[in-house]
Design an enzyme around this catalytic site. Structure first.
Site, PDB file in Angstrom:
ATOM      1  NE  ARG A   1      14.206  15.846   5.387  1.00 54.72           N
ATOM      2  CZ  ARG A   1      13.494  16.509   3.960  1.00 54.72           C
ATOM      3  NH1 ARG A   1      13.498  17.103   3.187  1.00 54.72           N
ATOM      4  NH2 ARG A   1      12.927  15.241   4.286  1.00 54.72           N
TER       5      ARG A   1
ATOM      6  CD  GLU B   1      16.641  13.513   6.981  1.00 50.04           C
ATOM      7  OE1 GLU B   1      17.632  14.549   7.602  1.00 50.04           O
ATOM      8  OE2 GLU B   1      15.546  12.990   6.890  1.00 50.04           O
TER       9      GLU B   1
ATOM     10  CB  SER C   1      14.821  10.236   6.083  1.00 51.30           C
ATOM     11  OG  SER C   1      12.865  10.049   6.262  1.00 51.30           O
TER      12      SER C   1
HETATM   13  N1  EPU Z   1       8.504   3.333   0.666  1.00 51.63           N
HETATM   14  C1  EPU Z   1       8.351   1.843   0.166  1.00 51.63           C
HETATM   15  N2  EPU Z   1       8.413   1.377   1.258  1.00 51.63           N
HETATM   16  C2  EPU Z   1       8.854   1.786   2.516  1.00 51.63           C
HETATM   17  C3  EPU Z   1       8.611   3.235   2.597  1.00 51.63           C
HETATM   18  C4  EPU Z   1       8.438   4.719   1.033  1.00 51.63           C
HETATM   19  O1  EPU Z   1       8.428   1.084  -1.001  1.00 51.63           O
HETATM   20  O2  EPU Z   1       9.116   1.097   3.601  1.00 51.63           O
HETATM   21  C5  EPU Z   1       8.026   3.915  -1.981  1.00 51.63           C
HETATM   22  C6  EPU Z   1       6.645   4.327  -1.762  1.00 51.63           C
HETATM   23  O3  EPU Z   1       6.555   4.090  -3.327  1.00 51.63           O
HETATM   24  C7  EPU Z   1       5.915   5.523  -0.712  1.00 51.63           C
HETATM   25  C8  EPU Z   1       7.333   6.436  -1.144  1.00 51.63           C
HETATM   26  O4  EPU Z   1       8.403   5.568  -1.139  1.00 51.63           O
HETATM   27  O5  EPU Z   1       4.992   5.744  -1.728  1.00 51.63           O
HETATM   28  C9  EPU Z   1       7.770   7.681  -0.364  1.00 51.63           C
HETATM   29  O6  EPU Z   1       7.622   7.374   0.986  1.00 51.63           O
HETATM   30  P1  EPU Z   1       7.366   8.037   2.302  1.00 51.63           P
HETATM   31  O7  EPU Z   1       5.777   9.430   1.653  1.00 51.63           O
HETATM   32  O8  EPU Z   1       6.873   7.398   3.251  1.00 51.63           O
HETATM   33  O9  EPU Z   1       8.160   9.415   1.549  1.00 51.63           O
HETATM   34  P2  EPU Z   1       9.706   9.021   1.808  1.00 51.63           P
HETATM   35  O10 EPU Z   1       9.916   9.163   0.519  1.00 51.63           O
HETATM   36  O11 EPU Z   1       9.841   7.675   2.171  1.00 51.63           O
HETATM   37  C10 EPU Z   1       9.877  11.513   2.619  1.00 51.63           C
HETATM   38  C11 EPU Z   1      10.792  12.477   3.217  1.00 51.63           C
HETATM   39  C12 EPU Z   1      10.056  12.278   4.908  1.00 51.63           C
HETATM   40  C13 EPU Z   1       8.777  13.259   4.836  1.00 51.63           C
HETATM   41  C14 EPU Z   1       7.905  11.822   3.920  1.00 51.63           C
HETATM   42  C15 EPU Z   1       6.944  12.868   3.218  1.00 51.63           C
HETATM   43  C16 EPU Z   1      13.313  12.012   2.567  1.00 51.63           C
HETATM   44  C17 EPU Z   1      14.773  11.323   2.953  1.00 51.63           C
HETATM   45  N3  EPU Z   1      12.539  11.993   3.626  1.00 51.63           N
HETATM   46  O12 EPU Z   1      10.236  10.581   3.025  1.00 51.63           O
HETATM   47  O13 EPU Z   1      10.710  12.991   5.438  1.00 51.63           O
HETATM   48  O14 EPU Z   1       8.440  12.747   5.456  1.00 51.63           O
HETATM   49  O15 EPU Z   1       8.527  12.410   2.306  1.00 51.63           O
HETATM   50  O16 EPU Z   1       7.093  13.837   2.605  1.00 51.63           O
HETATM   51  O17 EPU Z   1      13.198  13.107   2.710  1.00 51.63           O
HETATM   52  C18 EPU Z   1      13.002  12.799   7.368  1.00 51.63           C
HETATM   53  O18 EPU Z   1      13.468  13.635   6.998  1.00 51.63           O
HETATM   54  O19 EPU Z   1      13.015  12.612   8.922  1.00 51.63           O
HETATM   55  C19 EPU Z   1      11.024  12.101   7.274  1.00 51.63           C
HETATM   56  C20 EPU Z   1      10.385  11.293   7.742  1.00 51.63           C
END
Ligand code: EPU
Length: 340
Positions: free
Chosen positions: A167, A335, A238
């Site tokens: 990012r 972010e 995010s």
């Molecule tokens: N989780 C929680 N609670 C929540 C949300 C997530 O516990 O409310 C935990 C869970 O363990 C889940 C893990 O976080 O398994 C990962 O969640 P998710 O797959 O939704 O991904 P993320 O890490 O929250 C990142 C990116 C997203 C991208 C997704 C999928 C960042 C800051 N965000 O989110 O990107 O779509 O992975 O690859 O790296 C963005 O950049 O705006 C964005 C949405």
């Protein structure tokens, strides 16, 4: 060559339609740029009037907190060219990212399926090196066309020169401050194998050998089930980055949070952990502050739940950040770009 006098400048414009949080702030001046050759004159105009400049693409990764006392340059440079034999795709910076993904798939050029439905413009994609479901944009960047406002010249940077990281890129740093992205060229492939390394995606697919269309549809299903559509509920995806911490710190955290997942980071001694998990642990999901709220389905996403102003969203984010610091000794980095 364009002159400052012929520029389509608007005065005291409400930026509500131009940012995905849907917050209302007033720009003193606003100019839509539909031809890259306008850029030198636009910057000359700002310099001659002593106006600070804000370059705006799709406005989907930006929180506007106060009125902007300068010139907003709205990048609306269009045009997509797909070369099916070389796999090179050139897109004007103002093209919508998702439309670009669709166009590439329609031309049987693959690799972007995992990045479907990411809001924003093609030109904003390299700035934060968009990524989702195991894929990051930098894997496909051939080059980025820029207008270098410091030197007053047009230029082209290759992937390495863009200094991509998680990012992050040159365009977010001080060194890249004067660079305005005018187009991107991506190297795609006809015979690209789908990437289903991301666990949630693998589970959603139910097959180990999906085709590109199945991956695309699965990504769209996951996104729409978890992430709010900015057209219906203002948000910028995010709000915070997922923190990268040392393995030692991760082991300490596991004593408090045994279920905390960890993902590989660039260095072997570090891991990336989901900020959403930390925020969930602190009970942030669904909490409100004025018109701002934490999304019900994802603790990492702040939303405009009804007429929020930028300050309310900002204050809510500060509270979240402080609580994570107090409890876990981790300082979350945003972010989203916050202005001012
Ligand atoms: N989780 C929680 N609670 C929540 C949300 C997530 O516990 O409310 C935990 C869970 O363990 C889940 C893990 O976080 O398994 C990962 O969640 P998710 O797959 O939704 O991904 P993320 O890490 O929250 C990142 C990116 C997203 C991208 C997704 C999928 C960042 C800051 N965000 O989110 O990107 O779509 O992975 O690859 O790296 C963005 O950049 O705006 C964005 C949405």
């Amino acid at each position: 060559m364009h002159s400052s006098d012929s520029l389509p400048i608007q005065h005291n414009l409400d930026l509500k339609p131009y940012n995905s949080f849907g917050v209302s702030v007033i720009a003193k001046q606003f100019c839509s740029v539909t031809d890259a050759d306008m850029l030198p004159a636009v910057f000359d105009h700002a310099r001659s009037k002593n106006l600070p400049v804000l370059v705006l693409g799709g406005g989907s990764n930006m929180l506007l907190v106060d009125d902007f006392p300068g010139l907003v340059i709205h990048i609306r440079l269009g045009g997509v060219q797909c070369n099916k034999s070389s796999g090179l795709v050139k897109a004007g910076a103002g093209e919508g990212w998702h439309q670009l993904v669709l166009k590439c798939m329609n031309n049987r050029l693959h690799g972007l399926e995992n990045l479907a439905l990411i809001p924003g413009s093609a030109g904003a994609a390299p700035i934060q090196n968009i990524g989702a479901y195991g894929v990051e944009l930098n894997q496909f960047v051939h080059s980025v066309g820029v207008y270098d406002n410091n030197r007053g010249v047009f230029n082209r940077l290759n992937g390495e020169e863009c200094q991509f990281a998680y990012r992050d890129s040159l365009f977010k740093r001080e060194d890249g401050a004067g660079l305005i992205i005018t187009d991107i060229i991506l190297q795609l492939h006809r015979d690209w194998q789908p990437n289903i390394s991301y666990q949630t995606l693998k589970e959603q697919l139910g097959t180990d050998s999906p085709d590109h269309q199945q991956v695309f549809e699965a990504v769209c299903r996951i996104r729409t089930s978890k992430l709010p559509d900015p057209k219906k509920l203002g948000n910028a995806g995010s709000f915070f980055k997922n923190p990268v911490i040392t393995l030692v710190k991760y082991q300490q955290l596991q004593q408090d949070l045994p279920q905390l997942p960890a993902f590989p980071a660039t260095s072997e001694n570090e891991v990336k952990i989901p900020a959403g998990h930390l925020l969930d642990e602190l009970g942030w999901r669904g909490r409100k502050h004025g018109g701002a709220a934490v999304h019900n389905s994802h603790a990492l996403v702040l939303v405009n739940a009804g007429n929020a102003n930028g300050r309310e969203i900002y204050e809510l984010s500060c509270e979240m950040r402080r609580s994570v610091l107090d409890r876990f000794d981790i300082d979350l980095q945003t972010e989203v770009t916050i202005l001012p």
